[in-house]
Design an enzyme around this catalytic site. Structure first.
Site, mmCIF file in Angstrom:
data_model
loop_
_atom_site.group_PDB
_atom_site.id
_atom_site.type_symbol
_atom_site.label_atom_id
_atom_site.label_comp_id
_atom_site.label_asym_id
_atom_site.label_seq_id
_atom_site.Cartn_x
_atom_site.Cartn_y
_atom_site.Cartn_z
ATOM 1 N N ASP A 9 19.964 63.602 -1.503
ATOM 2 C CA ASP A 9 20.445 62.307 -1.987
ATOM 3 C C ASP A 9 20.025 61.240 -0.988
ATOM 4 O O ASP A 9 20.256 61.393 0.220
ATOM 5 C CB ASP A 9 21.970 62.306 -2.105
ATOM 6 N N ASP A 131 26.796 63.911 -16.048
ATOM 7 C CA ASP A 131 27.711 63.823 -14.908
ATOM 8 C C ASP A 131 29.068 63.419 -15.455
ATOM 9 O O ASP A 131 29.225 62.313 -15.979
ATOM 10 C CB ASP A 131 27.200 62.787 -13.911
#
Length: 235
Positions: A9, A131
């Site tokens: 990330d 998500d």
């Protein structure tokens, strides 16, 4: 074969992990995302999941940095990228550099974009990341909740011809709380093709649970960076 896919990330040009997706609660694991990627490749990773958090949150982007990572790592490492891919122009631009793109918000707000990409590219190059929290899909870098059920979106994407899906339980992502099996079971039932999951992986038992539920792999961040699961796995 079940795959463990390291996650890199990127926020502020650093390799980080967020707690429950909160950009204000980050842990920096590598000052250089390329160094993070090279670390996992040195341990045998042939596939990496990259998320441009700045792009997802509309706070700029790390496109040049990620493109440079792709050049440095070479064709031997499969890279997929997600975060802020909300137009065909951006999607096509990424597909010039990387093997696969991951759509999130656009899968809800612009379903025709998914149709176009699936028509123009091999299905292996397009994935959708669902998500979710409490069964509903989060959008715009997980900062907003939609009224779309995760399983409903999975079924719609299936009808559109999608073959690659990622499911993340954002209430557990980056927490090391362990996997909640129930939403994963629901997603497995809703989407019969390649399903990769993440969010809350803490120990090898979570990886074994994903395998038992019939998933193709797991995207893992904090548990890898902090060494709470075995990597590489024993053959």
């Amino acid at each position: 074969m079940f795959r463990i896919i390291p996650c890199v990330d990127i926020q502020g040009a650093k390799a980080v992990r967020l707690f429950e997706g909160d950009p204000e609660r980050e842990t920096v694991y590598f000052e250089s995302p390329l160094a993070a990627a090279r670390h996992w490749v040195s341990l045998g990773a042939s596939e990496l999941h990259i998320v441009d958090l700045d792009a997802a949150l509309a706070k700029g982007d790390n496109r040049a940095l990620i493109a440079e990572m792709a050049r440095r790592l070479g064709n031997g490492v499969l890279l997929e990228v997600g975060g802020g891919i909300r137009s065909l122009e951006v999607a096509r631009g990424w597909l010039e550099h990387l093997h696969r793109i991951v759509l999130g918000t656009a899968a809800i707000t612009n379903p025709s974009m998914l149709d176009t990409l699936l028509a123009d590219y091999d299905s292996d190059r397009i994935a959708v990341s669902i998500d979710a929290k409490d069964g509903y899909v989060a959008v715009k870098g997980w900062q907003e909740m939609s009224n779309v059920k995760a399983t409903d979106l999975a079924k719609r994407c299936l009808k559109q011809g999608l073959k690659q899906m990622i499911y993340t339980d954002i209430s557990r992502d980056g927490t090391l709380k362990g996997v909640d099996p129930e939403p994963v079971k629901a997603m497995r039932k809703a989407f019969p093709h390649s399903l990769i999951a993440g969010g809350g992986v803490a120990t090898d038992r979570d990886i074994e649970l994903y395998e038992k539920l019939g998933l193709e792999g797991a995207i893992v961040g904090r548990a890898l960076y902090e060494g709470t699961i075995t990597y590489p796995r024993a053959s």
